[in-house]
Design an enzyme around this catalytic site. Structure first.
Site, mmCIF file in Angstrom:
data_model
loop_
_atom_site.group_PDB
_atom_site.id
_atom_site.type_symbol
_atom_site.label_atom_id
_atom_site.label_comp_id
_atom_site.label_asym_id
_atom_site.label_seq_id
_atom_site.Cartn_x
_atom_site.Cartn_y
_atom_site.Cartn_z
ATOM 1 C CG ASN A 8 -1.758 1.225 1.481
ATOM 2 O OD1 ASN A 8 -1.957 2.013 0.565
ATOM 3 N ND2 ASN A 8 -2.230 1.545 2.649
ATOM 4 C CD1 TRP A 9 3.797 1.041 -3.005
ATOM 5 C CD2 TRP A 9 3.460 2.819 -4.811
ATOM 6 N NE1 TRP A 9 4.264 0.539 -3.970
ATOM 7 C CE2 TRP A 9 4.441 1.353 -5.270
ATOM 8 C CE3 TRP A 9 3.392 3.622 -5.704
ATOM 9 C CZ2 TRP A 9 4.848 1.331 -6.358
ATOM 10 C CZ3 TRP A 9 3.928 3.490 -6.979
ATOM 11 C CH2 TRP A 9 4.707 2.263 -7.353
ATOM 12 C CE LYS A 10 -0.228 3.401 4.738
ATOM 13 N NZ LYS A 10 -0.298 3.542 6.267
ATOM 14 C CG HIS A 95 -5.790 2.317 5.393
ATOM 15 N ND1 HIS A 95 -5.483 3.289 6.134
ATOM 16 C CD2 HIS A 95 -4.912 1.398 5.147
ATOM 17 C CE1 HIS A 95 -4.148 2.932 6.572
ATOM 18 N NE2 HIS A 95 -3.860 1.779 5.896
ATOM 19 C CD GLU A 97 -2.836 5.782 6.760
ATOM 20 O OE1 GLU A 97 -2.585 5.932 5.539
ATOM 21 O OE2 GLU A 97 -1.766 5.404 7.448
ATOM 22 C CD GLU A 162 -3.637 -1.980 7.660
ATOM 23 O OE1 GLU A 162 -2.395 -2.431 7.064
ATOM 24 O OE2 GLU A 162 -4.195 -0.766 7.219
ATOM 25 N N GLY A 168 2.832 2.710 10.717
ATOM 26 C CA GLY A 168 3.517 3.782 10.580
ATOM 27 C C GLY A 168 4.516 4.034 11.662
ATOM 28 C CB SER A 207 5.278 -1.489 11.959
ATOM 29 O OG SER A 207 4.871 -0.182 11.763
ATOM 30 N N GLY A 228 2.778 -0.956 4.417
ATOM 31 C CA GLY A 228 2.641 0.269 3.776
ATOM 32 C C GLY A 228 4.194 0.782 3.556
ATOM 33 N N GLY A 229 4.950 1.434 4.533
ATOM 34 C CA GLY A 229 6.293 2.032 4.251
ATOM 35 C C GLY A 229 7.086 1.217 3.677
HETATM 36 P P1 PGA Z 1 2.921 0.581 7.533
HETATM 37 O O1 PGA Z 1 1.373 0.537 6.809
HETATM 38 O O2 PGA Z 1 3.436 -0.685 6.989
HETATM 39 O O3 PGA Z 1 3.657 1.692 7.228
HETATM 40 O O4 PGA Z 1 2.647 0.469 9.107
HETATM 41 C C1 PGA Z 1 0.573 -0.367 6.958
HETATM 42 C C2 PGA Z 1 -0.823 0.138 6.345
HETATM 43 O O5 PGA Z 1 -1.578 1.202 6.976
HETATM 44 O O6 PGA Z 1 -1.449 -0.566 5.368
#
Ligand code: PGA
Length: 247
Positions: A8-10, A95, A97, A162, A168, A207, A228-229
């Protein structure tokens, strides 16, 4: 069950960087795909170009959201059908966010899941508790309520657990906590969906990185990872995918 490793590049990535990223993924050894399904969810504006770069490979593409509506007068939104046409096979929905930034409710997520399925996209519905909910011991009931509210009848997709406090932050849930919550989710899915719920892949996100992927992906009931990251670096994502246990 094959594990799905989803990046997930966000809101990250630029046109200028996707060719090199795609090239690295295309160079992944064929053996990787015997254990893992690999999915990249870039920002929607990069989808079409990334699809061209990855054409003919086993790497699948998805997006991070879609509208609950079909094509029409919804300024700024993207319909599931448009995204499907540009190369998406999956869509991340609900998600945390989006639940926070855009106040998305369980009901809206459910409507989006219906729209996605109608357009041929497979939804990945995200659930997870925040730190206060974890500390006050209501995490399991929060996650169960999210599932009850967000999944449409007959839902056929994936779930991503999650914990918000692990996204993050570099802080990962302990494998025992992940195992316990995935058991709770599995039980709820069986109640809501019967056999479909028994077989559904439940991803863990929060993470996930090369250093912890092996332990997380070896945890019972973990059907893959939403990354994500660490997914912004193709080499790191491939290292994570190499830890998948599939068959
Ligand atoms: P993260 O994000 O790996 O940067 O913690 C995961 C996500 O929100 O999908």
């Amino acid at each position: 069950m094959r594990q799905l490793i989803a990046g997930n590049w966000k809101m990250n990535g630029r046109m200028g960087s996707i060719d090199a990223y795609a090239k690295m993924l295309r160079a992944a050894p064929a053996s990787l795909f015997s254990k893992a399904d690999l999915l990249i969810c870039p920002p929607a504006v990069l989808l079409y170009s990334l699809a061209a770069d990855l054409a003919g490979s086993k790497i699948m593409l998805g997006v991070q959201d879609c509208s609950a509506h079909g094509d029409g007068a919804h300024t700024g939104d993207l319909s599931a059908a448009m995204l499907q046409e540009c190369g998406a096979k999956f869509v991340i929905l609900g998600h945390s966010e989006r639940r926070v930034d855009h106040k998305e409710s369980d009901a809206l997520v459910r409507h989006k899941a219906i729209a996605a399925a109608q357009a041929g996209l497979t939804p990945i519905i995200c659930v997870g508790e925040n730190l206060i909910e974890r500390d006050t011991l209501v995490a399991e009931s929060v996650v169960r309520a999210q599932l009850q509210g967000s999944l449409p009848d007959g839902f056929a997709g994936l779930i991503a657990y999650e914990p918000i406090w692990a996204i993050g932050t570099g802080r990962t849930a302990e494998c025992e906590d992940i195992q316990r919550m995935h058991e709770v989710i599995r039980a709820e899915l069986k109640t809501l969906l019967g056999q479909g719920g028994a077989d559904m892949r439940i991803l863990y996100g929060g993470s996930v990185k090369p250093s912890n992927a092996e332990d997380i992906l070896a945890t019972p009931n973990v059907g893959g990872a939403l990354v994500g990251g660490a997914s912004l670096n193709a080499a790191d994502l491939l290292t994570i995918a190499a830890c998948a246990r599939g068959g």
